[in-house]
Design a protein around this motif. Structure first.
Motif, PDB file in Angstrom:
ATOM      1  N   LEU A   1      17.685  38.373  32.478  1.00 47.40           N
ATOM      2  CA  LEU A   1      18.661  37.292  32.449  1.00 47.40           C
ATOM      3  C   LEU A   1      19.718  37.422  31.356  1.00 47.40           C
ATOM      4  O   LEU A   1      20.901  37.187  31.628  1.00 47.40           O
ATOM      5  N   PRO A   2      19.380  37.772  30.120  1.00 49.86           N
ATOM      6  CA  PRO A   2      20.434  37.843  29.090  1.00 49.86           C
ATOM      7  C   PRO A   2      21.564  38.797  29.465  1.00 49.86           C
ATOM      8  O   PRO A   2      22.748  38.462  29.335  1.00 49.86           O
ATOM      9  N   GLY A   3      21.208  39.992  29.909  1.00 56.06           N
ATOM     10  CA  GLY A   3      22.240  40.948  30.286  1.00 56.06           C
ATOM     11  C   GLY A   3      22.998  40.505  31.524  1.00 56.06           C
ATOM     12  O   GLY A   3      24.224  40.678  31.620  1.00 56.06           O
ATOM     13  N   PHE A   4      22.270  39.893  32.478  1.00 58.88           N
ATOM     14  CA  PHE A   4      22.914  39.416  33.714  1.00 58.88           C
ATOM     15  C   PHE A   4      23.952  38.343  33.404  1.00 58.88           C
ATOM     16  O   PHE A   4      25.078  38.370  33.917  1.00 58.88           O
ATOM     17  N   VAL A   5      23.592  37.375  32.563  1.00 59.61           N
ATOM     18  CA  VAL A   5      24.518  36.300  32.194  1.00 59.61           C
ATOM     19  C   VAL A   5      25.726  36.865  31.452  1.00 59.61           C
ATOM     20  O   VAL A   5      26.873  36.453  31.692  1.00 59.61           O
ATOM     21  N   LEU A   6      25.495  37.835  30.581  1.00 58.50           N
ATOM     22  CA  LEU A   6      26.591  38.429  29.817  1.00 58.50           C
ATOM     23  C   LEU A   6      27.577  39.140  30.737  1.00 58.50           C
ATOM     24  O   LEU A   6      28.796  38.945  30.635  1.00 58.50           O
ATOM     25  N   TRP A   7      27.055  39.957  31.656  1.00 52.87           N
ATOM     26  CA  TRP A   7      27.938  40.648  32.605  1.00 52.87           C
ATOM     27  C   TRP A   7      28.671  39.649  33.503  1.00 52.87           C
ATOM     28  O   TRP A   7      29.848  39.820  33.815  1.00 52.87           O
ATOM     29  N   LEU A   8      27.966  38.595  33.920  1.00 50.21           N
ATOM     30  CA  LEU A   8      28.582  37.598  34.787  1.00 50.21           C
ATOM     31  C   LEU A   8      29.712  36.871  34.070  1.00 50.21           C
ATOM     32  O   LEU A   8      30.782  36.622  34.653  1.00 50.21           O
ATOM     33  N   LEU A   9      29.510  36.557  32.787  1.00 51.04           N
ATOM     34  CA  LEU A   9      30.571  35.906  32.010  1.00 51.04           C
ATOM     35  C   LEU A   9      31.784  36.820  31.875  1.00 51.04           C
ATOM     36  O   LEU A   9      32.941  36.376  31.979  1.00 51.04           O
ATOM     37  N   VAL A  10      31.535  38.103  31.658  1.00 51.53           N
ATOM     38  CA  VAL A  10      32.648  39.050  31.535  1.00 51.53           C
ATOM     39  C   VAL A  10      33.439  39.126  32.834  1.00 51.53           C
ATOM     40  O   VAL A  10      34.681  39.092  32.836  1.00 51.53           O
ATOM     41  N   PHE A  11      32.750  39.218  33.949  1.00 44.71           N
ATOM     42  CA  PHE A  11      33.445  39.285  35.236  1.00 44.71           C
ATOM     43  C   PHE A  11      34.186  37.982  35.531  1.00 44.71           C
ATOM     44  O   PHE A  11      35.292  37.990  36.075  1.00 44.71           O
ATOM     45  N   THR A  12      33.597  36.849  35.190  1.00 43.46           N
ATOM     46  CA  THR A  12      34.265  35.564  35.417  1.00 43.46           C
ATOM     47  C   THR A  12      35.541  35.466  34.595  1.00 43.46           C
ATOM     48  O   THR A  12      36.591  35.041  35.094  1.00 43.46           O
ATOM     49  N   LEU A  13      35.465  35.866  33.326  1.00 41.16           N
ATOM     50  CA  LEU A  13      36.671  35.869  32.484  1.00 41.16           C
ATOM     51  C   LEU A  13      37.716  36.826  33.045  1.00 41.16           C
ATOM     52  O   LEU A  13      38.913  36.517  33.076  1.00 41.16           O
ATOM     53  N   ARG A  14      37.258  37.972  33.523  1.00 41.39           N
ATOM     54  CA  ARG A  14      38.198  38.943  34.085  1.00 41.39           C
ATOM     55  C   ARG A  14      38.894  38.382  35.325  1.00 41.39           C
ATOM     56  O   ARG A  14      40.107  38.543  35.498  1.00 41.39           O
ATOM     57  N   VAL A  15      38.141  37.729  36.187  1.00 40.36           N
ATOM     58  CA  VAL A  15      38.740  37.148  37.397  1.00 40.36           C
ATOM     59  C   VAL A  15      39.758  36.085  37.034  1.00 40.36           C
ATOM     60  O   VAL A  15      40.866  36.048  37.565  1.00 40.36           O
ATOM     61  N   ASN A  16      39.404  35.195  36.111  1.00 40.90           N
ATOM     62  CA  ASN A  16      40.316  34.120  35.723  1.00 40.90           C
ATOM     63  C   ASN A  16      41.579  34.659  35.067  1.00 40.90           C
ATOM     64  O   ASN A  16      42.673  34.147  35.271  1.00 40.90           O
ATOM     65  N   VAL A  17      41.431  35.710  34.241  1.00 38.88           N
ATOM     66  CA  VAL A  17      42.587  36.278  33.555  1.00 38.88           C
ATOM     67  C   VAL A  17      43.466  37.069  34.507  1.00 38.88           C
ATOM     68  O   VAL A  17      44.686  36.939  34.524  1.00 38.88           O
TER      69      VAL A  17
ATOM     70  N   LEU B   1      36.755  44.323  30.508  1.00 36.57           N
ATOM     71  CA  LEU B   1      35.613  44.939  31.175  1.00 36.57           C
ATOM     72  C   LEU B   1      35.266  46.286  30.545  1.00 36.57           C
ATOM     73  O   LEU B   1      34.099  46.621  30.340  1.00 36.57           O
ATOM     74  N   LEU B   2      36.290  47.083  30.205  1.00 34.88           N
ATOM     75  CA  LEU B   2      36.056  48.373  29.570  1.00 34.88           C
ATOM     76  C   LEU B   2      35.418  48.201  28.182  1.00 34.88           C
ATOM     77  O   LEU B   2      34.537  48.977  27.788  1.00 34.88           O
ATOM     78  N   ALA B   3      35.878  47.191  27.446  1.00 33.43           N
ATOM     79  CA  ALA B   3      35.306  46.934  26.119  1.00 33.43           C
ATOM     80  C   ALA B   3      33.836  46.569  26.235  1.00 33.43           C
ATOM     81  O   ALA B   3      32.994  47.014  25.427  1.00 33.43           O
ATOM     82  N   MET B   4      33.501  45.767  27.244  1.00 36.31           N
ATOM     83  CA  MET B   4      32.108  45.401  27.457  1.00 36.31           C
ATOM     84  C   MET B   4      31.286  46.629  27.827  1.00 36.31           C
ATOM     85  O   MET B   4      30.146  46.822  27.361  1.00 36.31           O
ATOM     86  N   GLY B   5      31.871  47.530  28.632  1.00 35.16           N
ATOM     87  CA  GLY B   5      31.167  48.749  28.996  1.00 35.16           C
ATOM     88  C   GLY B   5      30.907  49.642  27.788  1.00 35.16           C
ATOM     89  O   GLY B   5      29.818  50.221  27.646  1.00 35.16           O
ATOM     90  N   ALA B   6      31.913  49.750  26.914  1.00 35.60           N
ATOM     91  CA  ALA B   6      31.749  50.566  25.707  1.00 35.60           C
ATOM     92  C   ALA B   6      30.683  49.977  24.798  1.00 35.60           C
ATOM     93  O   ALA B   6      29.841  50.705  24.219  1.00 35.60           O
ATOM     94  N   LEU B   7      30.668  48.635  24.643  1.00 34.02           N
ATOM     95  CA  LEU B   7      29.663  47.973  23.820  1.00 34.02           C
ATOM     96  C   LEU B   7      28.262  48.177  24.397  1.00 34.02           C
ATOM     97  O   LEU B   7      27.298  48.411  23.660  1.00 34.02           O
ATOM     98  N   ALA B   8      28.173  48.102  25.727  1.00 32.40           N
ATOM     99  CA  ALA B   8      26.875  48.307  26.369  1.00 32.40           C
ATOM    100  C   ALA B   8      26.385  49.729  26.153  1.00 32.40           C
ATOM    101  O   ALA B   8      25.197  49.974  25.892  1.00 32.40           O
ATOM    102  N   LEU B   9      27.302  50.700  26.236  1.00 37.80           N
ATOM    103  CA  LEU B   9      26.928  52.094  26.018  1.00 37.80           C
ATOM    104  C   LEU B   9      26.443  52.322  24.584  1.00 37.80           C
ATOM    105  O   LEU B   9      25.478  53.066  24.354  1.00 37.80           O
TER     106      LEU B   9
END
Length: 539
Positions: free
Chosen positions: A116-132, A148-156
């Motif tokens: 759940l923590p990772g799922f919620v984090l990714w979902l928030l990122v995608f929601t912000l991306r859609v709205n922006v 989205l790229l920044a989130m991917g780099a942080l995840a890596l």
């Protein structure tokens, strides 16, 4: 080459049925609204755009709820189409999406809820991306991608180095990776379903007539949900066959279109023999004679094709308000499966000619252009004091809005060429993009409780009083040949009506000289028929 203008109804039926499989934006349905019937699209909340429905999702759900839902309001007849076919395809499209959502729900649980923590984090990122990215500013799209790229780099980065160790370090890594794995899995599921839906959409509009598989309408035992679906489909068919219609002021007769023309023949009833009374007769006698004449319309002394076989019906017309949001079907011992019995229709014809109450009309109807044009001529006979009045009115229901005839378009965009930058080329885009996968995966678990999903993402409210055909009918007057067909039908119908009525009057000893003179004047005037809004009185 086959003759055109047959009484088939497949094209208009399939055009509306194909809407259940569409995958474009829901707001497009507002383009199909006509002057009298407006759909209502509820937009998603600003922070919940990820839950928004697509055209086909909202359309099929709205049609199913409105036509098969428990305690639903009565429906208006859909002349020119088979409404049961549209409802069956809506059920089939809903079942296909439900199977997809079941798989996506399983993926969400395995790759999302358990992490759940990772799922919620990714979902928030995608929601912000859609709205922006949906803002008009072009830089907003770049910001969304950068987010989205920044989130991917942080995840890596987190995969290799975390501030803690042990079980929770491995769980944190899995929480970052598994939602991404689930996204790829969900993408395959979404692509398979999207291709299936698009094939059905295209096949229906191409005339393929792909069948709708609805196992949920086959009851396995008495009292189950399928039995309710079967009963509501049977009720839908009974309403379609009903001889009860509703007049809604400037909207005309609901389901038949607005009244575009009206011709009245009204003269005094005088005996043909001075000092002797004519034989008494009733309005029903005149109507019966007119019905016999209308049945001969398809015959012509010259082999030119002429009229196709019309449908002749005795209609009971009930007045409702122009802004009425629902209608009420007749009931009682004189009604059988929403159809008013013949003796009751006859009583209305003979007695209810002045004051409140239902009225009787004899209708002759043609369904042309594969269901895209419905021409209806309505005849009523009234006798008040010593005056007999015969009124003929024309109604025309135009084609289904062109929006419903749009085939699925290939998703592509134009980009500049690498070396010849002054030229552009088209690049094919994937059918399912990352945002669409996230949207479907986020909606899937909530499809089990539609009220919450509608509250979050918005929904479609159908125009009331609702009928599948007239809700999205365009005006026939924009199509030259359709307009010609509607206008040409008026003259022969009027002459047949007058000839049959005059014969009945003559047989009953009525002086028809004035009736004949008036009929000749109308016969000349109807040759220059032109469409107008006959229900808008300049008073």
């Amino acid at each position: 080459m086959p003759l055109s203008g047959s009484a088939g109804q497949t094209a208009a039926t399939y055009a509306l049925a194909a809407a259940a499989y569409r995958d474009d934006e829901l707001i497009k349905i507002k383009d199909a609204d006509n002057e009298w019937h407006q759909s209502t699209v509820t937009l998603p909340r600003s922070w919940a755009k990820i839950f928004r429905p697509r055209f086909g999702e909202a359309f099929s759900r709205a049609v199913i709820d409105r036509t098969l839902g428990a305690g639903r309001k009565p429906l208006i007849q859909s002349f020119g189409i088979e409404p049961q076919v549209v409802v069956e395809h809506s059920l089939a499209a809903h079942r296909i999406r439900r199977e997809r959502d079941n798989w996506l729900s399983a993926v969400t649980v395995l790759c999302g809820i358990l992490f759940l923590p990772g799922f919620v984090l990714w979902l928030l990122v995608f929601t912000l991306r859609v709205n922006v990215s949906r803002r008009e500013d072009k830089r907003a799209g770049a910001m969304g991608t950068a987010l989205l790229l920044a989130m991917g780099a942080l995840a890596l980065l987190c995969l290799f180095k975390l501030p803690f160790h042990g079980f929770w370090s491995w769980y944190a890594r899995a929480a970052i990776v598994m939602p991404v794995v689930g996204w790829f899995w969900a993408k395959r599921i979404c692509e398979r379903t999207a291709n299936d839906l698009r094939d059905r959409w295209s096949s229906l509009l191409s005339g393929g007539g792909i069948g709708a598989k609805i196992p949920e309408a086959v009851p396995g035992s008495p009292g189950d949900a399928a039995e309710q679906v079967r009963k509501e489909l049977a009720r839908l068919g009974a309403e379609q066959r009903s001889n009860s219609v509703f007049y809604a002021g400037p909207k005309g007769i609901l389901g038949m279109g607005t009244r575009w023309g009206s011709w009245q023949l009204a003269e005094e009833l005088v005996s043909a023999e001075p000092g002797k009374e004519f034989h008494p007769f009733r309005s029903w006698d005149v109507i019966t004679a007119i019905q016999g004449g209308l049945g001969m319309l398809e015959r012509t002394p010259i082999n030119t094709g002429g009229f196709t076989k019309p449908t002749i019906t005795h209609w009971v017309v009930t007045p409702v308000g122009e802004k009425a949001k629902e209608v009420s079907r007749p009931s009682g011992s004189d009604v059988d499966a929403y159809t008013v019995r013949t003796h009751a229709v006859q009583d209305i014809c003979n007695k209810q000619q002045f004051g409140s109450g239902d009225r009787h009309y004899l209708g002759v109807q043609w369904t042309l252009w594969d269901g895209h044009l419905v021409i209806t001529m309505m005849i009523t006979v009234t006798v008040l004091h010593e005056t007999l009045r015969i009124e003929v009115t024309g109604h025309a229901l135009g084609p289904v809005h062109p929006l419903f005839n749009e085939k699925p378009a290939t998703k592509e965009k134009e980009v500049q060429k690498a070396f010849r930058f002054w030229e552009t080329r088209k690049v094919k885009l994937p059918l399912i993009d990352p945002d669409e996968v996230v949207r479907l995966a986020a909606r899937a678990p909530l499809t089990w409780y539609p009220p919450l999903l509608n509250w979050l993402g918005g929904s479609l409210a159908l125009p009331e009083p609702f009928g599948l055909r007239h809700a999205w009918a365009d005006q026939p007057w924009r199509h030259r040949f359709m307009a010609d067909d509607a206008l040409r039908a008026a003259t022969p119908v009027l002459r047949v009506v007058h000839a049959a009525a005059l014969k009945t009057l003559r047989d009953n000893g009525v002086n028809v000289e004035k009736f004949g003179s008036r009929s000749s004047v109308l016969s000349g005037a109807v040759q220059d028929a032109s469409p107008r809004k006959a229900d808008l009185y300049d008073a």
